[in-house]
Design a protein around this motif. Structure first.
Motif, PDB file in Angstrom:
ATOM      1  N   UNK A  60      39.468   8.207  36.328  1.00 44.78           N
ATOM      2  CA  UNK A  60      40.238   9.930  35.895  1.00 44.78           C
ATOM      3  C   UNK A  60      39.666  10.433  36.179  1.00 44.78           C
ATOM      4  N   UNK A  61      38.202  10.646  37.216  1.00 47.97           N
ATOM      5  CA  UNK A  61      37.334  11.825  37.368  1.00 47.97           C
ATOM      6  C   UNK A  61      37.688  12.281  38.724  1.00 47.97           C
ATOM      7  N   UNK A  62      37.026  13.205  39.017  1.00 49.53           N
ATOM      8  CA  UNK A  62      37.939  13.887  40.787  1.00 49.53           C
ATOM      9  C   UNK A  62      36.421  12.681  41.496  1.00 49.53           C
ATOM     10  N   UNK A  63      36.877  12.528  42.492  1.00 47.28           N
ATOM     11  CA  UNK A  63      36.131  11.530  43.262  1.00 47.28           C
ATOM     12  C   UNK A  63      35.165  12.810  44.847  1.00 47.28           C
ATOM     13  N   UNK A  64      34.002  13.004  44.512  1.00 47.30           N
ATOM     14  CA  UNK A  64      33.163  13.752  45.045  1.00 47.30           C
ATOM     15  C   UNK A  64      32.761  12.873  46.585  1.00 47.30           C
ATOM     16  N   UNK A  65      33.244  13.135  47.842  1.00 42.80           N
ATOM     17  CA  UNK A  65      32.809  12.427  48.803  1.00 42.80           C
ATOM     18  C   UNK A  65      32.047  13.429  49.819  1.00 42.80           C
ATOM     19  N   UNK A  66      30.956  12.504  50.237  1.00 39.36           N
ATOM     20  CA  UNK A  66      30.125  12.855  50.551  1.00 39.36           C
ATOM     21  C   UNK A  66      30.044  12.509  51.708  1.00 39.36           C
ATOM     22  N   UNK A  67      30.594  13.127  52.891  1.00 36.30           N
ATOM     23  CA  UNK A  67      30.469  12.204  54.483  1.00 36.30           C
ATOM     24  C   UNK A  67      29.468  12.476  55.269  1.00 36.30           C
ATOM     25  N   UNK A  68      28.580  11.193  55.637  1.00 36.68           N
ATOM     26  CA  UNK A  68      27.708  10.856  56.498  1.00 36.68           C
ATOM     27  C   UNK A  68      27.953  10.444  57.818  1.00 36.68           C
TER      28      UNK A  68
END
Ligand code: DX5
Ligand code: ZN
Length: 218
Positions: A60-68
Motif C-alpha cells: 500500500x506504500x510507494x516502492x523505492x527501487x534501487x538498481x545496482x
C-alpha cells in the motif's frame, strides 16, 4: 518533515513475502525499499521485475527501487510497468546519466542517483537540480548487515550544502548499516529518508522497530 523510513526487503523472509508486505502495510514504514542486483555491478544477485510486480500487488506504500545493475537505462520502462514509484540508478553505472534521469522522469517516476562510498558528492554538481533523490551508500552495495561507514556524515553535509546552493529539491537518503545508534544523528545532519534492512527484519518485533526508528531521539 518527519523521517521517511524505507525498510529494505532484502533482509525479509522471502518465503513469507506476502505476510512481510502486510506487516509493512500496517507499520509506520513510508516506502518499501527494493534492492535489484545483477551479479555484475555488485557481487550478488537478488530479484527482478516479476517479484517487484508481486510486491506492487500487495503493498500500500510507494516502492523505492534501487538498481545496482549495469546499464540500468535498458530497464526503465520495465520497472515502471512492474510498479516502481522511485527509481534510483548508480552514478557509477551510467555513462549518460542526464539522459537516464530524463528517461526515468518521462515515465513519471521519481528519479534518484546513488553514490558508492568512494564516489564524491561533487560529481553531482551538474545534475543535482534534475534529481528528486540522492541515495548515499553508507556501506559498499551488495549485501545487507554490513557496518555503517562513518565518512557518510561528511558526505551528507556536503550534499546538503550542494542542494541548498543549487536550489535543488532532492531528498537525501542513506542506505546501509542504519540503526537506532546513528539514525538521530543522521537526521540532524540533514538526511530525509532511511533504508534499513537487518536492523528491522532481524529484530524480534519489526513493526515496533520501524516505529522506534521513526521516532527515536538520541
Ligand atoms: C545494500 C543494499 C541495502 C541493504 C541495507 O547493497 O542497498 O538496501 O539492504 O541493509 P542493512 O540495513 O542491513 O545494512
Ligand atoms: Zn538499497
Amino acid at each position: 518533515m518527519s523521517r521517511i523510513i524505507a525498510p529494505s526487503l532484502l533482509s525479509c523472509d522471502f518465503a513469507n513475502l506476502q505476510n512481510e508486505i502486510e506487516m509493512l502495510n500496517t507499520s509506520q514504514a513510508d516506502w518499501l525499499h527494493l534492492d535489484i542486483m545483477d551479479g555484475v555491478f555488485v557481487p550478488n544477485l537478488t530479484f527482478g521485475m516479476p517479484i517487484v510486480s508481486f510486491i506492487r500487488k500487495h503493498a500500500l506504500k510507494p516502492l523505492d527501487v534501487h538498481l545496482m545493475i549495469v546499464q540500468p537505462e535498458r530497464y526503465i520502462s520495465d520497472f515502471k510497468k512492474a510498479g516502481a514509484d522511485i527509481l534510483t540508478v548508480h552514478y557509477e553505472a551510467c555513462t549518460h546519466l542526464h539522459r537516464t534521469i530524463q528517461a526515468i522522469k518521462s515515465e513519471e517516476m521519481k528519479a534518484g542517483v546513488s553514490l558508492n562510498p568512494h564516489t564524491p558528492v561533487s560529481v553531482l554538481e551538474d545534475i543535482i537540480t534534475e534529481l528528486d533523490l540522492v541515495l548515499i551508500m553508507s556501506v559498499n552495495p551488495g549485501f545487507g548487515g554490513q557496518s555503517f561507514i562513518e565518512n557518510t556524515f561528511k558526505k551528507v553535509k556536503q550534499l546538503k550544502e550542494l542542494i541548498a546552493r543549487s536550489g535543488s529539491q532532492a531528498l537525501i537518503e542513506v542506505d546501509g548499516g542504519v540503526s537506532d545508534l546513528n539514525i538521530d544523528q543522521l537526521s540532524k545532519a540533514g538526511v530525509d529518508a532511511f533504508v534499513a534492512g537487518n536492523f528491522i527484519f532481524k529484530s524480534s518485533n519489526p513493526k515496533q522497530t520501524i516505529s522506534d526508528l521513526k521516532n527515536i531521539n538520541r
